[in-house]
Design an enzyme around this catalytic site. Structure first.
Site, PDB file in Angstrom:
ATOM      1  N   ASP A  74      37.337  -2.921 -10.727  1.00  0.00           N
ATOM      2  CA  ASP A  74      38.230  -3.090  -9.584  1.00  0.00           C
ATOM      3  C   ASP A  74      38.734  -4.522  -9.648  1.00  0.00           C
ATOM      4  O   ASP A  74      37.989  -5.426 -10.045  1.00  0.00           O
ATOM      5  CB  ASP A  74      37.503  -2.826  -8.267  1.00  0.00           C
ATOM      6  CG  ASP A  74      38.504  -2.557  -7.150  1.00  0.00           C
ATOM      7  OD1 ASP A  74      39.453  -1.771  -7.370  1.00  0.00           O
ATOM      8  OD2 ASP A  74      38.359  -3.134  -6.058  1.00  0.00           O
ATOM      9  N   HIS A 183      40.895 -12.993 -15.670  1.00  0.00           N
ATOM     10  CA  HIS A 183      39.749 -12.490 -14.910  1.00  0.00           C
ATOM     11  C   HIS A 183      39.139 -11.276 -15.604  1.00  0.00           C
ATOM     12  O   HIS A 183      37.926 -11.141 -15.702  1.00  0.00           O
ATOM     13  CB  HIS A 183      40.209 -12.149 -13.495  1.00  0.00           C
ATOM     14  CG  HIS A 183      41.477 -11.332 -13.418  1.00  0.00           C
ATOM     15  ND1 HIS A 183      42.622 -11.695 -14.093  1.00  0.00           N
ATOM     16  CD2 HIS A 183      41.780 -10.161 -12.807  1.00  0.00           C
ATOM     17  CE1 HIS A 183      43.575 -10.797 -13.859  1.00  0.00           C
ATOM     18  NE2 HIS A 183      43.076  -9.849 -13.097  1.00  0.00           N
TER      19      HIS A 183
HETATM   20  P1  IMP Z   1      43.046  -1.789  -9.590  1.00  0.00           P
HETATM   21  O1  IMP Z   1      41.951  -2.678 -10.099  1.00  0.00           O
HETATM   22  O2  IMP Z   1      43.516  -0.815 -10.606  1.00  0.00           O
HETATM   23  O3  IMP Z   1      42.712  -1.206  -8.246  1.00  0.00           O
HETATM   24  O4  IMP Z   1      44.346  -2.690  -9.381  1.00  0.00           O
HETATM   25  C1  IMP Z   1      44.409  -3.687  -8.445  1.00  0.00           C
HETATM   26  C2  IMP Z   1      45.766  -4.341  -8.319  1.00  0.00           C
HETATM   27  O5  IMP Z   1      45.542  -5.736  -8.451  1.00  0.00           O
HETATM   28  C3  IMP Z   1      46.818  -4.027  -9.366  1.00  0.00           C
HETATM   29  O6  IMP Z   1      47.632  -2.973  -8.998  1.00  0.00           O
HETATM   30  C4  IMP Z   1      47.643  -5.324  -9.349  1.00  0.00           C
HETATM   31  O7  IMP Z   1      48.490  -5.303  -8.267  1.00  0.00           O
HETATM   32  C5  IMP Z   1      46.623  -6.377  -9.061  1.00  0.00           C
HETATM   33  N1  IMP Z   1      46.175  -6.986 -10.310  1.00  0.00           N
HETATM   34  C6  IMP Z   1      44.961  -6.834 -10.899  1.00  0.00           C
HETATM   35  N2  IMP Z   1      44.909  -7.524 -12.061  1.00  0.00           N
HETATM   36  C7  IMP Z   1      46.124  -8.092 -12.221  1.00  0.00           C
HETATM   37  C8  IMP Z   1      46.676  -8.920 -13.237  1.00  0.00           C
HETATM   38  O8  IMP Z   1      46.070  -9.248 -14.270  1.00  0.00           O
HETATM   39  N3  IMP Z   1      47.942  -9.304 -13.042  1.00  0.00           N
HETATM   40  C9  IMP Z   1      48.670  -8.961 -11.959  1.00  0.00           C
HETATM   41  N4  IMP Z   1      48.209  -8.193 -10.989  1.00  0.00           N
HETATM   42  C10 IMP Z   1      46.933  -7.759 -11.105  1.00  0.00           C
END
Ligand code: IMP
Length: 199
Positions: A74, A183
């Site tokens: 996440d 990250h």
């Molecule tokens: P999930 O981890 O798939 O729930 O995504 C979380 C959200 O965080 C993504 O849709 C992006 O909006 C944002 N996000 C996570 N990592 C990145 C990154 O490396 N660059 C830009 N946005 C990020």
């Protein structure tokens, strides 16, 4: 919790892009992957208040559903002047159309002229076993918010994030430049050191 070479691991995602990325990262360690989507497992609702809680609930659901170890992630974007928002709801700020220019415009309007421009990305990887044992690994990259958005690389909030020590946004960096400090790579390196065995 270590994963022996030759282990089969569920990647708790229904997103083919995430599965491909994880498969590429895990194959040098002799780990075979299968996605929760391919196994027909339902996607749990991400209702936790923090990244670790969501990673944990996704990993546990997939592991229990498949009877195999499972890995979930996440991640999100946090802005100090917004009390850490959008955080766990980073994806939701882009609306149903997944429009991140909308999400970035919302960050800009909510920040206004706040003096504190600090921001960071967080990624949590959680490895779970069907018996309920979990291990979580967090990666974080600190930096600042910068408007207007710059750069055509990356995705999500990349065009408004300048990592510490750089003058460029993640959106202006080549994938390998971002990868070296992101990250996500930091979380993966911590997970690999604790749970995987090198060839
Ligand atoms: P999930 O981890 O798939 O729930 O995504 C979380 C959200 O965080 C993504 O849709 C992006 O909006 C944002 N996000 C996570 N990592 C990145 C990154 O490396 N660059 C830009 N946005 C990020």
């Amino acid at each position: 919790m270590r994963l022996a070479r030759g282990s089969r691991l569920v990647v708790a995602t229904h997103n083919p892009g995430k599965l491909a990325e994880m498969t590429a990262l895990l194959s040098p360690y002799g780990i075979e992957t299968v996605s929760a989507g391919a196994l027909g497992l339902p996607e749990p609702e991400e209702i936790a208040e923090d990244f670790e809680g969501n990673a944990r609930l996704k990993a546990l659901a997939a592991s229990r559903g498949a009877g195999l170890p499972a890995l979930a992630d996440d991640s999100g974007f946090c802005v100090a002047a917004l009390g850490g928002a959008p955080g766990v709801v980073s994806a939701r700020w882009a609306g149903p159309g997944r429009d991140f220019s909308l999400a970035m415009a919302r960050v800009q309007s909510e920040m206004g002229h706040a003096a504190d421009r600090r921001a960071w990305f967080v990624s949590v990887l959680c490895l779970a076993r069907p018996d309920g044992e979990c291990a979580c690994f967090t990666g974080r990259v600190d930096g600042a918010v910068s408007f207007p958005p710059r750069g055509a690389h990356g995705f999500g909030y990349d065009p408004i994030f300048v990592p510490e020590g750089s003058g460029r946004t993640f959106g202006e960096m080549l994938p390998e430049e971002k990868e070296a400090i992101s990250h996500r790579s930091r979380a993966f390196r911590a997970f690999a050191a604790a749970c995987l065995s090198l060839p």
